[in-house]
Structure formats: C-alpha cells, structure tokens
Design a protein around this motif. Sequence first.
Motif, PDB file in Angstrom:
ATOM      1  N   LYS A 187       4.239  18.482  10.325  1.00  0.00           N
ATOM      2  CA  LYS A 187       5.485  17.969   9.763  1.00  0.00           C
ATOM      3  C   LYS A 187       5.277  16.608   9.117  1.00  0.00           C
ATOM      4  O   LYS A 187       5.812  16.333   8.031  1.00  0.00           O
ATOM      5  CB  LYS A 187       6.558  17.887  10.850  1.00  0.00           C
ATOM      6  N   THR A 188       4.495  15.753   9.754  1.00  0.00           N
ATOM      7  CA  THR A 188       4.216  14.432   9.184  1.00  0.00           C
ATOM      8  C   THR A 188       3.461  14.567   7.872  1.00  0.00           C
ATOM      9  O   THR A 188       3.816  13.933   6.860  1.00  0.00           O
ATOM     10  CB  THR A 188       3.398  13.588  10.173  1.00  0.00           C
ATOM     11  N   ILE A 189       2.427  15.402   7.869  1.00  0.00           N
ATOM     12  CA  ILE A 189       1.614  15.586   6.665  1.00  0.00           C
ATOM     13  C   ILE A 189       2.420  16.259   5.561  1.00  0.00           C
ATOM     14  O   ILE A 189       2.399  15.844   4.398  1.00  0.00           O
ATOM     15  CB  ILE A 189       0.356  16.411   6.988  1.00  0.00           C
ATOM     16  N   TYR A 190       3.159  17.303   5.921  1.00  0.00           N
ATOM     17  CA  TYR A 190       3.919  18.036   4.910  1.00  0.00           C
ATOM     18  C   TYR A 190       5.039  17.183   4.319  1.00  0.00           C
ATOM     19  O   TYR A 190       5.323  17.266   3.125  1.00  0.00           O
ATOM     20  CB  TYR A 190       4.484  19.324   5.503  1.00  0.00           C
ATOM     21  N   GLU A 191       5.698  16.374   5.145  1.00  0.00           N
ATOM     22  CA  GLU A 191       6.733  15.504   4.590  1.00  0.00           C
ATOM     23  C   GLU A 191       6.128  14.546   3.575  1.00  0.00           C
ATOM     24  O   GLU A 191       6.695  14.315   2.503  1.00  0.00           O
ATOM     25  CB  GLU A 191       7.435  14.732   5.713  1.00  0.00           C
ATOM     26  N   ALA A 192       4.977  13.978   3.910  1.00  0.00           N
ATOM     27  CA  ALA A 192       4.303  13.089   2.963  1.00  0.00           C
ATOM     28  C   ALA A 192       3.920  13.836   1.690  1.00  0.00           C
ATOM     29  O   ALA A 192       4.059  13.307   0.579  1.00  0.00           O
ATOM     30  CB  ALA A 192       3.066  12.482   3.619  1.00  0.00           C
ATOM     31  N   THR A 197       5.470  15.856  -4.373  1.00  0.00           N
ATOM     32  CA  THR A 197       5.464  17.160  -5.038  1.00  0.00           C
ATOM     33  C   THR A 197       6.548  17.251  -6.110  1.00  0.00           C
ATOM     34  O   THR A 197       7.714  16.957  -5.859  1.00  0.00           O
ATOM     35  CB  THR A 197       5.668  18.281  -3.996  1.00  0.00           C
ATOM     36  N   ASP A 198       6.135  17.698  -7.293  1.00  0.00           N
ATOM     37  CA  ASP A 198       7.081  17.984  -8.377  1.00  0.00           C
ATOM     38  C   ASP A 198       7.534  19.435  -8.349  1.00  0.00           C
ATOM     39  O   ASP A 198       8.688  19.739  -8.642  1.00  0.00           O
ATOM     40  CB  ASP A 198       6.419  17.694  -9.734  1.00  0.00           C
ATOM     41  N   LEU A 199       6.613  20.341  -8.013  1.00  0.00           N
ATOM     42  CA  LEU A 199       6.888  21.777  -8.007  1.00  0.00           C
ATOM     43  C   LEU A 199       6.431  22.364  -6.679  1.00  0.00           C
ATOM     44  O   LEU A 199       5.238  22.336  -6.357  1.00  0.00           O
ATOM     45  CB  LEU A 199       6.144  22.465  -9.164  1.00  0.00           C
ATOM     46  N   ALA A 200       7.370  22.871  -5.889  1.00  0.00           N
ATOM     47  CA  ALA A 200       7.053  23.496  -4.608  1.00  0.00           C
ATOM     48  C   ALA A 200       7.119  25.008  -4.757  1.00  0.00           C
ATOM     49  O   ALA A 200       8.112  25.550  -5.253  1.00  0.00           O
ATOM     50  CB  ALA A 200       8.019  23.037  -3.529  1.00  0.00           C
ATOM     51  N   ARG A 222      16.375  21.273   1.926  1.00  0.00           N
ATOM     52  CA  ARG A 222      15.506  20.313   2.614  1.00  0.00           C
ATOM     53  C   ARG A 222      14.459  19.754   1.660  1.00  0.00           C
ATOM     54  O   ARG A 222      14.165  18.548   1.664  1.00  0.00           O
ATOM     55  CB  ARG A 222      14.841  20.980   3.824  1.00  0.00           C
ATOM     56  N   LEU A 223      13.863  20.621   0.851  1.00  0.00           N
ATOM     57  CA  LEU A 223      12.859  20.165  -0.109  1.00  0.00           C
ATOM     58  C   LEU A 223      13.470  19.209  -1.126  1.00  0.00           C
ATOM     59  O   LEU A 223      12.851  18.213  -1.514  1.00  0.00           O
ATOM     60  CB  LEU A 223      12.241  21.367  -0.820  1.00  0.00           C
ATOM     61  N   LYS A 229      11.268  18.207  -7.326  1.00  0.00           N
ATOM     62  CA  LYS A 229      12.069  18.430  -8.533  1.00  0.00           C
ATOM     63  C   LYS A 229      12.379  19.907  -8.761  1.00  0.00           C
ATOM     64  O   LYS A 229      13.508  20.273  -9.064  1.00  0.00           O
ATOM     65  CB  LYS A 229      11.327  17.866  -9.752  1.00  0.00           C
ATOM     66  N   HIS A 230      11.360  20.755  -8.646  1.00  0.00           N
ATOM     67  CA  HIS A 230      11.524  22.191  -8.894  1.00  0.00           C
ATOM     68  C   HIS A 230      11.097  22.937  -7.635  1.00  0.00           C
ATOM     69  O   HIS A 230       9.969  22.762  -7.158  1.00  0.00           O
ATOM     70  CB  HIS A 230      10.669  22.654 -10.073  1.00  0.00           C
TER      71      HIS A 230
END
Length: 317
Positions: A187-192, A197-200, A222-223, A229-230
């Motif tokens: 969770k810590t890494i993914y939040e960072a 991130t522009d496009l998930a 959440r994202l 952005k996208h």
Amino acid sequence: MKHIAIIGECMIELNGKPFGPMQQTFGGDTLNAAVYLCRGRTANQDPANIQVSYVTALGSDPLSQGMISRWQQEGLDTELVLRDEHRSPGLYLIQLDDQGERTFLYWRHQSAARYLMQHPDIDGIKAALSHVDMVFLSGITLAILPEQDRMDLLNLLAKLRQQGVEIAFDSNFRPALWPDDHHVTVKTIYEAMYRLTDLALVTFDDEQQLWGDNTPTHTLNRLKTLGVKHCVVKTGADGCLVEAHGLPAQTVATTPVEQVVDTTSAGDSFNGGFLSAYLAGYDLVEACQRGNKLAGTVIQHRGAIIDNIYTQAALIS
C-alpha cells in the motif's frame, strides 16, 4: 513518432504438466504487453508510428540471446536491455486446471532483471528514458526489486515525470512477491506509485484484494483522489470501466468468450492492445475496445504470447 519504454522482467516459461508434456517459451507481464503493443502497430497500418523499447537485464547465456532475437523479430527495440555476466533469466512453470485458470511456480530470486538498478550501466538507461514519451511498468516490476532499488526506481520515475514523460502503471498485485507484511508495504509503495501515474491500467480483482474496494467505481474514485489522470479498471468478462481526466466514467463491454483455454496473459494483452491504440491517438474508449478484443482472443489460446496470425486477426478485423 511516439516512443514508449517498458520496464520489467522476462523469464523462461514452461507450460504444461510436471513430468508430462511441456512447452518451453518465454514470458513476463510487461514483456507480453510489449510484444502485443508491437503487433498492434501493424494493425495501425503505420508500424513506424510507435517505437517500443524494453528495459530489463538478461544474462549472456544462450537463452538470453535467444529471447533477445525473438523480441527483435517482433519489432521490439532492445537497445535498453542490459547484459549481466553473472546472472541469467528467471524461470516459471504454468499449470492449468480444466477451466483454464493457472497456478505458477517461480525461480527468479537471482535473476538478472532483479538487479537491474544495480547494473554498472544503469546511468545510461536513466539518461535514455528522459527522451521517451511514456514509461510503462507494473507492480511486478516493483515487487521483484530489492527495497532500496525499488525506491531508486520511484525516484527516477518522479524525475522523468517532472521532465514531461507520461507514466503508465498496472498494479498487477502478486502477494507471493511481497513480504509477509505485504499489505502495509504494498500500500505504501503503490500509493507513492499512483501519485506519479498519469495512466492507470489496473485489474479490479487485484485492487479489491489489496484495498478492499467494493466496486470498480470505488477503485476508480480512489485512483482519482491520488492524482491519476486517466483510469482504466479491467473487470474481466465484463470489459472495463474507464474515465478520462474531466470526463464521466464509462463502461466498455467486451464480447463474451464461449471457451476459455488459458487466462495467462489476459491483462497483459489488454495493456498491449490498449497502448497500441492510445499512443496512435485513439481515444480512451476506442483503446479499451481494442484491448478487450485482443484479450478475448488471447484467452482462447494456450500460452502468454499466442501466434501472431491470431493477434492480427483480432486487431485488424
């Protein structure tokens, strides 16, 4: 021309039953996406429109050289592939059940790709990445790295984004690759990562497992709060939910598949098909439609990377 660099790991793939019939090839989530992206350029009828570079480390052994040769045959640029004289590629075994669902066994702890950020020539890669239009990576790219190397990669991505490079990310959460306290660490890494991130391009099942999201809309919201952005939330047989910056969310349905043979590369092929359209200037819905169509074709065949004749039939028709 658009130039995308895709960071990750490719391994030797064994597909079949232990001590039974076995097929040997290669695969890895971001490499699979890179191959399908290259094939998507042909479907665009303008192969020169997108340059696809793969960023990884391999050994100097015959298997490594064989993989590079195959990638080049697919049209993948390998100038950013580093060679490690002391290590070799990882290995994984896929076992399939009667419904086409898969389980994996991995041998990758000492793979060359795991130590990419420690390679003596990594500074040259960092410099090259500042000149691309997009960098794409996955949660597996992050998971296989030692802790300090992972932070170094995140810092690199932050600098690249400041320089105007678009960052695309697929969370591709695999619990076995993270430590026992993975929910805290990931969770810590993914939040960072999401804040960069522009496009998930994420899968709802993965996000739900890690974050407890109730619906794909919950994931998407959440994202957005993290600054993405996208957003594309893949929902398997239901297609995906997509939202562009400033536009309302939209469901993009897929065509049902009657017989699923192998789901190994469903999300990866979606990513490759999507990115081949997105980088060619298609809107997000059209890109999702291409991703859905390609993934629906891939899961009807065995293996992570299917015969190109089936890929082209899906992308061009």
